[in-house]
Write a protein that holds these residues in place. Structure first.
Motif, mmCIF file in Angstrom:
data_model
loop_
_atom_site.group_PDB
_atom_site.id
_atom_site.type_symbol
_atom_site.label_atom_id
_atom_site.label_comp_id
_atom_site.label_asym_id
_atom_site.label_seq_id
_atom_site.Cartn_x
_atom_site.Cartn_y
_atom_site.Cartn_z
ATOM 1 N N LEU A 150 0.645 -1.301 0.176
ATOM 2 C CA LEU A 150 -0.139 0.436 0.324
ATOM 3 C C LEU A 150 0.908 1.497 0.072
ATOM 4 O O LEU A 150 0.310 2.465 -1.044
ATOM 5 C CB LEU A 150 -1.000 0.212 1.467
ATOM 6 N N GLY A 151 1.978 1.178 1.146
ATOM 7 C CA GLY A 151 2.364 2.893 1.128
ATOM 8 C C GLY A 151 3.642 2.385 -0.160
ATOM 9 O O GLY A 151 3.551 3.900 -0.696
ATOM 10 N N VAL A 152 3.905 1.546 -0.769
ATOM 11 C CA VAL A 152 4.459 2.154 -2.070
ATOM 12 C C VAL A 152 4.172 2.773 -3.171
ATOM 13 O O VAL A 152 4.614 4.122 -3.938
ATOM 14 C CB VAL A 152 5.975 1.005 -2.655
ATOM 15 N N THR A 153 2.895 1.698 -3.457
ATOM 16 C CA THR A 153 1.639 2.043 -4.486
ATOM 17 C C THR A 153 1.335 3.860 -4.326
ATOM 18 O O THR A 153 1.486 4.360 -5.093
ATOM 19 C CB THR A 153 0.918 1.572 -4.363
ATOM 20 N N MET A 154 0.957 4.127 -3.201
ATOM 21 C CA MET A 154 0.321 5.235 -2.929
ATOM 22 C C MET A 154 2.031 6.391 -2.734
ATOM 23 O O MET A 154 1.453 7.641 -3.397
ATOM 24 C CB MET A 154 -0.603 5.247 -1.445
ATOM 25 N N GLY A 155 2.410 6.162 -2.388
ATOM 26 C CA GLY A 155 4.105 7.098 -2.552
ATOM 27 C C GLY A 155 3.881 7.194 -4.074
ATOM 28 O O GLY A 155 4.381 8.451 -4.509
ATOM 29 N N ALA A 156 3.961 5.971 -5.010
ATOM 30 C CA ALA A 156 3.867 6.556 -6.358
ATOM 31 C C ALA A 156 2.948 6.989 -6.981
ATOM 32 O O ALA A 156 3.632 8.579 -7.590
ATOM 33 C CB ALA A 156 4.726 5.080 -6.648
ATOM 34 N N HIS A 157 2.163 6.326 -6.910
ATOM 35 C CA HIS A 157 1.467 8.118 -6.691
ATOM 36 C C HIS A 157 1.379 9.242 -6.378
ATOM 37 O O HIS A 157 1.348 10.850 -7.352
ATOM 38 C CB HIS A 157 -0.033 7.725 -6.909
ATOM 39 N N GLY A 158 1.709 9.472 -5.018
ATOM 40 C CA GLY A 158 1.779 11.100 -4.490
ATOM 41 C C GLY A 158 3.299 11.064 -5.564
ATOM 42 O O GLY A 158 3.167 12.715 -6.562
ATOM 43 N N LEU A 159 4.282 10.831 -5.971
ATOM 44 C CA LEU A 159 5.228 11.339 -6.187
ATOM 45 C C LEU A 159 4.934 11.659 -8.046
ATOM 46 O O LEU A 159 5.241 12.848 -8.833
ATOM 47 C CB LEU A 159 6.276 9.935 -6.662
#
Length: 190
Positions: free
Chosen positions: A42-51
């Motif tokens: 979840l964190g990596v996926t959402m963090g990548a979307h944020g970037l």
């Protein structure tokens, strides 16, 4: 039952084992690893979307492009501000979920973002087809909702915090915050 049955070994509450997880750690050795894997996904996926949304990394649209995308999904007021809020929530929430710090609040932020995405894409049908379905967003939201109530698990920075030992109260408060944030965004920007 005979009169000689000993009930002193029975837990006094259905949640007694959940509330005091120190006694269960040897039996639930895989639980911490499972929650870590869930948090990383979840964190990596959402963090990548944020970037993508904030800085245009990984082929993303950046703030201006994301504001235009939001307009196509029915958000017509304050789309640039909403782009910033969404990107910061995705990136910050993703990082906090990965390291396991303030997990219920971080998951609530991610759940609020995904609730808005599901709402915006609901008319396009369930399955992803040319960016119109909401199945992916629903899965990410369900993952955030799960972490809201389970907490980060023992492999995290918040290992000794009160909310990790008893995640349900903060999970419920965080769920209310996520719902309130999603409703406010929908009412104020659509």
């Amino acid at each position: 039952m005979s009169s000689g049955d000993d009930f002193s070994q029975q837990p006094t509450s259905l949640l007694s084992d959940v509330e005091d997880d120190r006694a269960d750690e040897p039996r639930q050795g895989g639980l911490g690893l499972g929650l870590l894997i869930l948090r990383l996904a979840l964190g990596v996926t959402m963090g990548a979307h944020g970037l993508q949304h904030l800085f245009g990394l990984f082929g993303g649209p950046g703030i201006g492009g994301f504001a235009r995308v939001l307009e196509t999904f029915g958000y017509h007021k304050q789309t640039t501000l909403l782009s910033w809020i969404t990107g910061i929530t995705e990136l910050g929430g993703g990082v906090l979920v990965v390291v396991g710090l303030f997990t219920p609040l971080a998951a609530a932020g991610l759940l609020g973002v995904m609730a808005n995405a599901v709402y915006a894409k609901f008319h396009g049908g369930f399955f992803e087809g040319q960016g119109q379905g909401f199945e992916f967003e629903l899965l990410l939201g369900a993952t955030a909702l799960s972490l809201l109530f389970t907490g980060s698990g023992p492999i995290s920075l918040e290992r000794n915090t009160p909310w990790r030992r008893r995640p349900l109260p903060l999970g419920l408060v965080s769920l209310l915050l996520a719902v309130a944030a999603a409703v406010v965004v929908i009412v104020l920007t659509r």
